[in-house]
Design an enzyme around this catalytic site. Sequence first.
Site, PDB file in Angstrom:
ATOM      1  N   GLU A   1       0.917  -1.059  -0.025  1.00  0.00           N
ATOM      2  CA  GLU A   1       0.177   0.144   0.031  1.00  0.00           C
ATOM      3  C   GLU A   1       0.775   1.318   0.125  1.00  0.00           C
ATOM      4  O   GLU A   1       1.862   1.268   0.765  1.00  0.00           O
ATOM      5  CB  GLU A   1      -1.186   0.065   1.258  1.00  0.00           C
TER       6      GLU A   1
ATOM      7  N   ALA B   1       1.610  -0.347  10.692  1.00  0.00           N
ATOM      8  CA  ALA B   1       1.307  -1.842  10.628  1.00  0.00           C
ATOM      9  C   ALA B   1       0.345  -1.888   9.225  1.00  0.00           C
ATOM     10  O   ALA B   1      -0.019  -0.738   8.722  1.00  0.00           O
ATOM     11  CB  ALA B   1       0.395  -2.410  11.523  1.00  0.00           C
TER      12      ALA B   1
ATOM     13  N   GLU C   1      -5.755  -3.061  12.445  1.00  0.00           N
ATOM     14  CA  GLU C   1      -5.542  -3.868  11.432  1.00  0.00           C
ATOM     15  C   GLU C   1      -6.401  -4.936  11.216  1.00  0.00           C
ATOM     16  O   GLU C   1      -6.892  -5.521  10.023  1.00  0.00           O
ATOM     17  CB  GLU C   1      -4.218  -4.206  11.379  1.00  0.00           C
TER      18      GLU C   1
HETATM   19 ZN   LIG Z   1      -5.898   1.330   8.652  1.00  0.00          ZN
END
Ligand SMILES: [Zn+2]
Length: 885
Positions: free
Chosen positions: A129, A271, A307
């Site tokens: 990402e 994370a 997450e």
């Molecule tokens: Zn997030």
Amino acid sequence: MDMRTEQGRPVRLEDYRPPDWLVESVELDVSLDPTATRVRAALTLRPNGNGAAPAPLMLDGEALTLRALKLDGAALPPEQFVATPDQLTIAQPPQRRFRLEIETVVDPSANTQLLGLYRSGAIYCTQCEAEGFRRITYFPDRPDVMAVYTTRIEAEKADAPVLLANGNLVASGDVPGTMRHFAVWHDPFPKPSYLFALVGGKLACVEDRFRTMSGREVTLRIYVEPGKEPRCAYAMDSLKRAMRWDETAFGREYDLDIFMIVAVSDFNMGAMENKGLNVFNDKYVLASPETATDTDFERIEAIIAHEYFHNWTGNRITCRDWFQLCLKEGLTVFRDQEFSADQRSRAVERISDVRGLRSHQFIEDAGPLAHPVRPTVYREINNFYTATVYEKGAEVVRMLTHLLGPENFLKGMNLYFARHDGDAATIEQFVQCFADVSGADLTQFMLWYSQAGTPEVVATGRYDARAKTYRLDLAQSVPATPGQPSKEPMVVPLAVGLVGRDGRDLPLKLGAGRAIEHGVLILTEPADTFVFADVGEPPVLSLNRGFSAPIKLGANLCADDLRFLAAHDADPFNRWQALQTLATRLLVDNTAAMRANGAARQDPGLLAALGAVLADGTLEPAFVALALTLPGEADIAREIARDVDPDAVFAARRGLQAAVGEHLAEPLLDHYRRLSESGPYEPDAVSAGRRTLRNTCLDLLAATQRADAILLAARQYQAANNMTDRMAALSTLSLCDVPERAAALDDFYARYADDALIVDKWLTLQATIPEPATLDRVKALTKHPAFSFANPNRVRALIHAFALANQKEFNRADGAGYDFIVDTVLALDPKNPQVAARLLSALKSWRVLEPGRRARAEAALRRVAAAPSLSPDVSDIAQRALAKD
Ligand SMILES: [Zn+2]
């Protein structure tokens, strides 16, 4: 916004077009090697749509080298494609489903950006990402292309005994005749490429199990560096609590046979929610009483949950394009805040979240980097992982609960999950679900996604004793922001209470046939008047309870009203807010006095109110600690808003801390003694709250610089049996220029020299000492063996901490703080542009500074803007920070 730039074309929301090609499945075969990892990707592609004009196939790449290309099993002749490091184009692909096999080679060891496939120490890992997958293979690297992935990984057994990827393990074994082995993972859920992950290395693992609400058994594994297994217990416990909470609060169940977390030490962010295989900065996994503070434990709990929650809000339902980033982030932050509120204290969680919002997002919203929760243009998407997208995005979701009520909110969420599971969705589709279940018109509400800037609401209340009415006049405005000179009025949900003389809420009844639901007034016009009927006595107004709208509120409350609310408001948030408002007013005045070399004003009323909160045994200690914590320097500067002199702000705040420490010395000391604990450390919220209050008392006592208070801190440092108390004492000592400080800092390093995460705390403390010697100390520490520019955690611990958490020294009048940051940005940029751009954004508030500092900050920014071959990340921040609107 002025988007004139030398490099990089802006991407615009209005230009969105569905992809010409879809990928049904991806078969990856990755042969790991430190410098030459071979990636074979077999994509099954098909045209998207109804056979319109044949579209060329254009796949994204970044710094790639193509080794081979086959279409339906046959090598593609060179004249039929063009491969550059950044793109693979096939001008005339067959207009039907076909299979494309692409072989590339990448060098994970040379990847210092930590985007794509890279090495953290000896571990291979990925971060995809937002646009990292294109650094692994050529691909339509956009979130609305969702495919089913099967990943085969092969590596030397000795180098990487553990091989992980998304999904479920379907095969593994040795490669005959070699020292290599392989593992094959299959993820049945179609996902965008940014959620791909792969890990290989020598990792130890802690395993547990979870039985989902429908009775399925899930294996849970946390992988860490060998030897660190005992520090995973809290992360594992948090994970199980998060999984259970998502079932009970939102009816969301986990969907694979296994859920894995891998902790690595080199990571650009906190994370990453890759499907079934979260990759974490080890800072947010590893904790033990001896190594982590209460704040670390709390963060671990929140980030593990965040997450995990993405599995539904982000993974099962993803974003159509990166403009919709808040669709997954704002919503998931809201969900993790709700989780923490349920696990800990709702009031304390809310106050902490709002403090964070104000000191990061409000400041961003008031400066040149302001942007809407859903931006409409970007040049570098990495620069939009901001407090606005995350924290304000969460507030916007929270407002739906106030506008529609909790039941309709939950119905809307359920509809969203049911209607869009498997989709790459938009904000419009999300909001439509709430409109559909409630019948509400949410057209005006959408402005929260498109208009930047913090709305300001002015409230004026007047009681009419004869008519027994309370008239509340409300007026709203939204300040101009880059590219948005004028704004529409917003829909602002304001939770309200009228507090009677005995401290109890009076019944709320609106006159003129207007209704009030769930205790929330809804302001939709630039100005409106609400008249409450049958008000038997003059009330005190308690508005925006629980911070129901992310606005700046000005109300005509006098100091007596505020002290009354601090003591009696049924809404704990507004009790806290009343004290903050009192303190802020005093600190703004005193900052002006400091600049004029005048003496600080004392406010006996504020001191008495703080004393009353401290003496109130019914309040939870964590709340009292927050009430005793004065507004931060950034908050005071935000309130002053122009010609800010950070030295004067610091002096005013430190002076008030000393006054509180002096005035409340006896009760503070009494609490300090009473709250001491001899038992073993427990990380739960109640124990943590007691420690926080005790350490807050210590800090206020030491603000007086009295020798007995400093002795207390020095003793606590030595005697502490946990990291929370040891760090708190050291932090208190670090603010006092006394011999005990140097001794304790040396001792701390000697104790923990071989633990990088603890040494980070030591670096941060030294970077945040508010004294002129700090800049030289920080520069010297960049040469310390414990420091490395290559590791983002080290850079953040020392350099970001200096720029963001040491307002006084970063904003030195001679500009040396800015110069140091800019030098660092320019040195870091070629290696890790994301981390460099983040650091540069520390200069985002330069326009509010007094003229001398403003000129120096501007010169520093101009030096960056003029530097050759900047990354798009850094150049974008520099250009926007300097842009004139
Ligand atoms: Zn997030």
